[in-house]
Design an enzyme around this catalytic site. Structure first.
Site, short mmCIF file in Angstrom:
data_model
loop_
_atom_site.label_atom_id
_atom_site.label_comp_id
_atom_site.label_asym_id
_atom_site.label_seq_id
_atom_site.Cartn_x
_atom_site.Cartn_y
_atom_site.Cartn_z
N MET A 135 52.74 45.88 34.23
CA MET A 135 51.86 45.73 35.38
C MET A 135 51.61 47.03 36.15
O MET A 135 51.28 47.01 37.32
CB MET A 135 52.43 44.66 36.34
CG MET A 135 52.62 43.30 35.68
SD MET A 135 51.13 42.66 34.86
CE MET A 135 50.23 42.08 36.30
N ARG A 136 51.76 48.16 35.48
CA ARG A 136 51.49 49.45 36.12
C ARG A 136 50.27 50.08 35.47
O ARG A 136 50.11 50.01 34.25
CB ARG A 136 52.67 50.40 35.95
CG ARG A 136 53.95 49.87 36.54
CD ARG A 136 53.93 49.95 38.04
NE ARG A 136 55.16 49.42 38.62
CZ ARG A 136 55.42 49.45 39.92
NH1 ARG A 136 54.55 49.98 40.77
NH2 ARG A 136 56.53 48.96 40.40
N ASN A 157 46.44 46.96 25.46
CA ASN A 157 46.83 46.14 26.59
C ASN A 157 46.28 44.73 26.43
O ASN A 157 45.27 44.54 25.76
CB ASN A 157 46.26 46.75 27.89
CG ASN A 157 46.67 45.98 29.13
OD1 ASN A 157 47.84 45.60 29.26
ND2 ASN A 157 45.73 45.73 30.03
N HIS A 159 44.82 41.54 28.69
CA HIS A 159 44.34 41.24 30.04
C HIS A 159 44.02 39.74 30.14
O HIS A 159 43.36 39.19 29.26
CB HIS A 159 43.08 42.08 30.34
CG HIS A 159 42.57 41.82 31.70
ND1 HIS A 159 43.16 42.35 32.83
CD2 HIS A 159 41.55 41.05 32.15
CE1 HIS A 159 42.53 41.91 33.90
NE2 HIS A 159 41.55 41.13 33.51
C1 GRF Z 1 50.08 37.95 30.84
O1 GRF Z 1 49.28 36.93 31.36
C2 GRF Z 1 49.26 39.19 30.59
O2 GRF Z 1 47.92 38.94 30.26
C3 GRF Z 1 49.33 39.89 31.93
O3 GRF Z 1 50.64 39.64 32.39
C4 GRF Z 1 51.13 38.42 31.82
C5 GRF Z 1 52.44 38.77 31.17
O4 GRF Z 1 53.15 37.67 30.73
N1 GRF Z 1 48.99 41.28 31.80
P1 GRF Z 1 54.44 37.84 29.84
O5 GRF Z 1 55.38 38.81 30.56
O6 GRF Z 1 54.05 38.35 28.50
O7 GRF Z 1 55.05 36.46 29.77
#
Ligand code: GRF
Length: 239
Positions: A135-136, A157, A159
């Site tokens: 998330m960075r 990535n 999304h």
């Molecule tokens: C997912 O929904 C992804 O699309 C977003 O963060 C969430 C991560 O979920 N970037 P996880 O940690 O893989 O369960």
């Protein structure tokens, strides 16, 4: 089957996407070995998932680094090869008009964290870096040191929306609140903007009138777990 690629992974949380990739690698549905899992967040479930799969893990504690930067950044804290003007010119994360000191603080503090990430990653022979719920935002400082061959993307990535709609941190929330009848997820390469890089794959799902935000997130995540391994395999096939 294509030649096996070495995949590095970065996470921030629960790691259900990481688990889907681990499972796909284990059952040879993808021609890939996962060589490490790094997190910006200590103690998250995703790190346990990696450890259970005997994957090397490391943590670069972004919150701690940013807190310490807030007390002041000295020249000596910055990576030796940090060039603010080069990075400022390349980045497409901030719109013109954003206060210059804020942009400068962001780019400097993130480069300090990114240098710590790079120091860990350098230990591994890695073909592809997969952001699995990391998330960075990554700045050009980091991106240029991973994408070392001109024109070749190496950072992927996932999304939680059908890009280019709903970039940002809350794709499913934004999709739901807009009243969309179709939601989805996108795997794309990272470039200098936020969620703007070339799209590799997408999966969509229907949103019923009775669906809650939790339903949308559940449907979306299930699609993500199928999509990410397919996109990694696509990369491996073209490697
Ligand atoms: C997912 O929904 C992804 O699309 C977003 O963060 C969430 C991560 O979920 N970037 P996880 O940690 O893989 O369960």
């Amino acid at each position: 089957m294509a030649k096996k690629i070495n995949v590095g992974t970065l996470i921030s949380g629960g790691g259900t996407n990481l688990q889907a990739i681990i499972d796909a690698a284990k059952s040879s549905r993808i021609s890939a070995d996962i060589v490490f899992t790094g997190s910006d967040n200590p103690g998250v479930r995703g790190l346990e998932r990696a450890q259970n799969a005997k994957i090397d893990t490391f943590v670069v504690d972004y919150s701690k680094i940013i807190q310490s930067c807030k007390k002041g950044i000295k020249g000596a804290d910055l990576p030796k090869d940090f060039d603010l003007e080069d990075i400022r010119a390349k980045q497409r994360l901030f719109k013109a008009g954003m206060p210059s000191e804020q942009v400068e603080f962001f780019l400097k503090s993130r480069a300090i964290a990114e240098k710590a990430l790079l120091d860990q990653i350098r230990e591994y022979d890695m073909d592809l870096l997969v952001l699995a719920g990391f998330m960075r935002v990554l700045t050009p400082y980091f991106i240029d040191r991973i994408n070392t061959v001109s024109g070749k993307h190496r950072i992927m990535n996932i999304h939680p929306a059908l890009l280019p709609s709903f970039p940002g941190t809350d794709g499913y929330g934004d999709t739901f609140r807009y009243g969309c009848k179709i939601g989805g997820c996108t795997v794309h390469f990272i470039d200098y903007g936020e969620d703007t890089g070339p799209i590799i794959g997408q999966k969509a799902f229907e949103i019923e009138d009775t669906d809650t935000l939790d339903d949308v997130k559940r449907k979306g995540l299930e699609k993500e777990w199928g999509l990410y391994p397919l996109c990694i395999q696509k990369f491996a096939d073209s490697f």
